[in-house]
Design an enzyme around this catalytic site. Structure first.
Site, PDB file in Angstrom:
ATOM      1  CB  CYS A  74     -14.068 -22.546 -15.324  1.00  0.00           C
ATOM      2  SG  CYS A  74     -12.516 -21.640 -15.484  1.00  0.00           S
ATOM      3  CB  CYS A 154     -10.914 -22.696 -17.971  1.00  0.00           C
ATOM      4  SG  CYS A 154     -12.110 -21.406 -17.590  1.00  0.00           S
TER       5      CYS A 154
END
Ligand code: N1C
Length: 248
Positions: A74, A154
């Site tokens: 992420c 993400c």
């Protein structure tokens, strides 16, 4: 007969390591540790060996992707289109900032390689591999891998696009066709375009194609774009003391 014999005998000896995808794959794969590289090679090969090289669909690589799934990273995931050299020049030095598909095991191990099979043979070939038919082994792999990589995206996602083209968001690119539409809110919070500006740039963040990019993004994903001179990207690549968030 003599020429055929000599060719047949010397062929394997004259082959350089570069044109032997198996040894290239295994030596690159080993740098990542943790994986059974021979097992991954077998999963890779089953996608295309003994097949017509124009009949390898994207799904043929499903078992390979399942054997080496991409880990979500992420806020560090970097995508690109028409900026391969600039992006990888940067990520090679700043792994702390961003990770591209080519920095993952599968992307790294297969980057720059050519491969295909042939009906009636269990070998991997590197010459005479078609790239113009739709279902060719190399393009199908990159489409499958790009989809899997985008599926795990993400947080804040970055994409480097090229200001040296007239259409930085090219609707025929893998970035447009495969990746952008797979970003899902709220898992993906934002898509942040870094427009690479080289001398004699043809476009920038105001380019009309970027409106299409905004429209293609799933609702709920914030969009931004910043024009960044190539020299600044290189500077950030060569100065580890520059914090990732202040690169541009
Ligand atoms: O078609 P593109 O770029 O927009 O694809 C780039 C996009 C990136 O974000 C990557 O995640 O798709 C992924 N990707 C690769 O990682 C990759 N490595 C090598 C797509 N293609 C990749 N290649 C080869 O470059 C492959 O052979 C494909 O056809 C080109 C795409 O380059 P592009 O048009 O600049």
């Amino acid at each position: 007969l003599i020429i055929v014999t000599i060719g047949g005998v010397l062929g394997p000896i004259l082959q350089t390591n570069e044109s032997d995808p198996k040894s290239t794959f295994l030596s690159r794969c080993k740098k990542f540790n943790q994986y059974d590289c021979q097992k991954l090679w077998d999963a890779f090969q089953q996608a295309y060996v003994n097949k017509d090289p124009c009949k390898v669909p994207v799904e043929a690589y499903d078992p390979l992707i399942a054997a080496a799934p991409f880990k979500p990273q992420c806020n560090k995931m970097m995508f690109w289109s028409k900026t391969k050299v600039v992006v990888h020049g940067f990520t090679a030095k700043r792994k702390d900032c961003f990770v591209t598909l080519e920095d993952t095991l599968l992307g790294y191990s297969l980057n720059g390689l050519t491969w295909c099979g042939k009906k009636g043979s269990n070998d991997t070939f590197t010459t005479g591999c078609p790239r113009t038919c739709e279902n060719n082994p190399v393009d199908s792999f990159w489409i499958r891998a790009s989809a899997a990589y985008a599926d795990v995206a993400c947080g804040d996602v970055t994409a480097m696009l090229s200001g040296s083209t007239t259409t930085p968001f090219d609707p025929t690119s893998t970035f447009a066709k495969v990746e952008v539409t797979r970003f899902k809110a709220p898992k993906v919070r934002s898509l942040n375009v870094v427009m690479v500006i080289q001398k004699n740039a043809k476009s920038n963040c105001k380019n009309a194609s970027l409106q299409k990019l905004k429209n293609a993004l799933h609702k709920g994903i914030t969009y931004s774009c910043k024009d960044v001179p190539e020299s600044r990207i290189q500077e950030c690549g060569s100065k580890p003391q520059i914090a990732c968030r202040t690169c541009w």
